[in-house]
Design a protein around this motif. Structure first.
Motif, mmCIF file in Angstrom:
data_model
loop_
_atom_site.group_PDB
_atom_site.id
_atom_site.type_symbol
_atom_site.label_atom_id
_atom_site.label_comp_id
_atom_site.label_asym_id
_atom_site.label_seq_id
_atom_site.Cartn_x
_atom_site.Cartn_y
_atom_site.Cartn_z
ATOM 1 N N UNK A 72 0.828 -1.200 0.000
ATOM 2 C CA UNK A 72 0.000 0.000 0.000
ATOM 3 C C UNK A 72 0.864 1.252 0.000
ATOM 4 N N UNK A 73 1.926 1.219 0.797
ATOM 5 C CA UNK A 73 2.794 2.395 0.876
ATOM 6 C C UNK A 73 3.519 2.676 -0.427
ATOM 7 N N UNK A 74 3.975 1.625 -1.094
ATOM 8 C CA UNK A 74 4.753 1.801 -2.325
ATOM 9 C C UNK A 74 3.893 2.229 -3.502
ATOM 10 N N UNK A 75 2.627 1.803 -3.524
ATOM 11 C CA UNK A 75 1.788 2.013 -4.706
ATOM 12 C C UNK A 75 0.713 3.079 -4.525
ATOM 13 N N UNK A 76 0.642 3.672 -3.350
ATOM 14 C CA UNK A 76 -0.439 4.618 -3.064
ATOM 15 C C UNK A 76 -0.473 5.789 -4.036
ATOM 16 N N UNK A 77 0.686 6.255 -4.488
ATOM 17 C CA UNK A 77 0.743 7.406 -5.392
ATOM 18 C C UNK A 77 1.018 7.003 -6.838
ATOM 19 N N UNK A 78 0.706 5.760 -7.189
ATOM 20 C CA UNK A 78 1.037 5.260 -8.514
ATOM 21 C C UNK A 78 0.265 5.962 -9.614
ATOM 22 N N UNK A 79 -0.983 6.275 -9.369
ATOM 23 C CA UNK A 79 -1.811 6.871 -10.413
ATOM 24 C C UNK A 79 -2.460 5.803 -11.266
ATOM 25 N N UNK A 80 -3.125 6.197 -12.365
ATOM 26 C CA UNK A 80 -3.816 5.232 -13.227
ATOM 27 C C UNK A 80 -2.859 4.161 -13.734
ATOM 28 N N UNK A 81 -3.293 2.915 -13.685
ATOM 29 C CA UNK A 81 -2.423 1.800 -14.068
ATOM 30 C C UNK A 81 -3.254 0.665 -14.637
ATOM 31 N N UNK A 82 -2.598 -0.203 -15.388
ATOM 32 C CA UNK A 82 -3.212 -1.413 -15.937
ATOM 33 C C UNK A 82 -2.298 -2.585 -15.629
ATOM 34 N N UNK A 128 0.404 3.583 -15.941
ATOM 35 C CA UNK A 128 1.493 2.758 -15.428
ATOM 36 C C UNK A 128 1.226 1.299 -15.798
ATOM 37 N N UNK A 129 2.281 0.520 -15.940
ATOM 38 C CA UNK A 129 2.169 -0.892 -16.305
ATOM 39 C C UNK A 129 2.588 -1.746 -15.120
ATOM 40 N N UNK A 130 1.681 -2.611 -14.666
ATOM 41 C CA UNK A 130 1.952 -3.514 -13.549
ATOM 42 C C UNK A 130 2.022 -4.935 -14.082
ATOM 43 N N UNK A 131 3.096 -5.641 -13.793
ATOM 44 C CA UNK A 131 3.218 -7.052 -14.159
ATOM 45 C C UNK A 131 3.652 -7.848 -12.938
ATOM 46 N N UNK A 132 3.805 -9.160 -13.145
ATOM 47 C CA UNK A 132 4.310 -10.012 -12.076
ATOM 48 C C UNK A 132 5.803 -9.902 -11.878
ATOM 49 N N UNK A 133 6.464 -9.075 -12.671
ATOM 50 C CA UNK A 133 7.879 -8.797 -12.463
ATOM 51 C C UNK A 133 8.841 -9.856 -12.969
ATOM 52 N N UNK A 134 8.316 -10.942 -13.526
ATOM 53 C CA UNK A 134 9.164 -12.045 -13.955
ATOM 54 C C UNK A 134 9.601 -11.924 -15.403
ATOM 55 N N UNK A 135 10.071 -13.038 -15.979
ATOM 56 C CA UNK A 135 10.531 -13.042 -17.366
ATOM 57 C C UNK A 135 9.375 -13.163 -18.352
ATOM 58 N N UNK A 172 5.700 4.411 -16.127
ATOM 59 C CA UNK A 172 6.075 3.788 -14.863
ATOM 60 C C UNK A 172 5.967 2.270 -15.017
ATOM 61 N N UNK A 173 7.049 1.574 -14.711
ATOM 62 C CA UNK A 173 7.111 0.113 -14.875
ATOM 63 C C UNK A 173 7.176 -0.539 -13.500
ATOM 64 N N UNK A 174 6.127 -1.303 -13.152
ATOM 65 C CA UNK A 174 5.995 -1.892 -11.817
ATOM 66 C C UNK A 174 6.039 -3.413 -11.916
ATOM 67 N N UNK A 175 6.744 -4.054 -10.993
ATOM 68 C CA UNK A 175 6.781 -5.506 -10.920
ATOM 69 C C UNK A 175 6.415 -5.990 -9.532
ATOM 70 N N UNK A 176 5.460 -6.907 -9.465
ATOM 71 C CA UNK A 176 5.045 -7.499 -8.193
ATOM 72 C C UNK A 176 5.497 -8.956 -8.191
ATOM 73 N N UNK A 177 6.646 -9.214 -7.592
ATOM 74 C CA UNK A 177 7.221 -10.554 -7.612
ATOM 75 C C UNK A 177 6.635 -11.454 -6.543
ATOM 76 N N UNK A 178 6.903 -12.743 -6.667
ATOM 77 C CA UNK A 178 6.400 -13.736 -5.711
ATOM 78 C C UNK A 178 7.479 -14.767 -5.439
ATOM 79 N N UNK A 179 7.539 -15.223 -4.202
ATOM 80 C CA UNK A 179 8.481 -16.275 -3.802
ATOM 81 C C UNK A 179 8.022 -17.607 -4.382
ATOM 82 N N UNK A 180 8.861 -18.214 -5.206
ATOM 83 C CA UNK A 180 8.530 -19.480 -5.855
ATOM 84 C C UNK A 180 9.663 -20.485 -5.657
ATOM 85 N N UNK A 181 9.360 -21.800 -5.756
ATOM 86 C CA UNK A 181 10.426 -22.803 -5.593
ATOM 87 C C UNK A 181 11.490 -22.701 -6.668
#
Length: 322
Positions: free
Chosen positions: A114-124, A155-162, A178-187
């Motif tokens: 919430x803190x990092x993305x609160x001021x992101x603005x319109x995004x997809x 702004x563009x939001x993705x899972x941050x991966x390849x 604005x290029x945003x990546x939301x990563x996840x811990x995976x095996x």
């Protein structure tokens, strides 16, 4: 009878007296040491109750114990006090593997997101396969989508991966967005791709999924596998149940998505598993420019659900037609 002549069986009167005394003492001690409850148990044949002096971690006499907001009775009341659990260290690092500690971790992920993305603005949010190869048609398609979204002020939001995620982030950078990546811990460790400007890594899928929806005004979905389908159908459910409003979901690639849409029509709708109008939640196109136009219009409605022209970040008005 005469006294035995076997030396091992002979016993002096004094020794005999000692032996008799010990036997009598043991017998008397056992008998005298029995509680009233044990004597009663012998008489009735029922098991004796535990001695009141025996240490127990049992509920109070009324059978009720309060543990914070909980009220526990009967067997549920036989719990250890919270203070004792807290202060009684059972091993190194034991607490960090318990559910209360996980709650704090979950809370921290929401706070950071919430803190990092609160001021992101319109995004997809753009979804697609992590297995898409650089230089392939789907990779270049994702680059084009990311660039056009950025040029439209989103702004563009993705899972941050390849794969397609990397490509969409790359396009956002090329479009000065604005290029945003939301990563996840995976095996299998993926890591954040190099085109992410703002990256957040999550432990928990549900915290990450909240960010995808909360800070986006729409989804563009490129060809992908299980993860992409998971995100697609979750978005459909959120719109169908009105958890989010004016939320466009655009699929790019009619050759890839049409068999799925046809199955939904001929099976789910035909058998009454979903309503015909639920299919209107999806729009399937081939042209990246049209996909961006549709989500720009949807983003405008998302920010101004009562209608009227709403400008996107680059001054282009967003349409209000369906």
């Amino acid at each position: 009878m005469g006294m035995s002549t076997d030396p091992q069986q002979q016993e002096s009167p004094a020794a005999a007296g000692k032996t008799a005394g010990k036997t009598a003492g043991k017998t008397a001690g056992k008998t005298g040491g029995k509680t009233a409850g044990e004597k009663t148990a012998e008489a009735t044949g029922k098991p004796a109750a535990k001695s009141s002096g025996e240490p127990r971690d049992a509920p109070p006499a009324a059978g009720i114990r309060h543990k914070g907001p909980l009220e526990l009775r009967r067997k549920a009341a036989k719990v250890t006090m919270s203070d004792r659990t807290l202060l009684d260290t059972k091993g190194p690092g034991q607490f960090v593997h318990t559910d209360p500690w996980r709650v704090l971790r979950i809370q921290s992920e929401f706070v950071e997101g919430f803190g990092a993305l609160a001021d992101l603005g319109p995004a997809v949010s753009v979804f697609g396969s992590a297995r898409t190869l650089p230089g392939s048609p789907n990779y270049e398609l994702a680059v084009d989508v990311g660039r056009q979204l950025a040029e439209a002020g989103l702004a563009v939001i993705t899972g941050g991966g390849p794969g397609s995620m990397e490509a969409a982030n790359k396009g956002a950078v090329q479009g000065n967005g604005v290029s945003v990546g939301l990563g996840i811990e995976l095996p299998f460790e993926q890591g954040m791709n190099q085109w992410v400007d703002l990256g957040i890594n999550f432990r928990y899928f549900f915290a990450r999924k909240t960010m995808f929806v909360k800070y986006a005004q729409g989804f563009i979905v490129l060809p992908g596998g299980l993860g992409t389908l998971d995100e697609l159908f979750e978005a459909m459910v959120l719109v169908q149940t009105r958890k989010v409003t004016s939320f466009p979901i655009v699929l790019i690639g009619t050759a890839f998505w049409s068999p799925m849409v046809e199955w939904i029509q001929t099976t789910l709708v035909a058998e009454g598993m979903m309503s015909e109008e639920d299919l209107d939640l999806l729009q399937v196109v081939d042209d990246p420019a049209l996909a961006v136009e549709l989500v720009v219009e949807g983003a405008a409605r998302h920010r101004n659900p009562n209608g009227g022209n709403v400008s996107t970040g680059n001054g282009r008005p967003g349409g209000t037609s369906g």
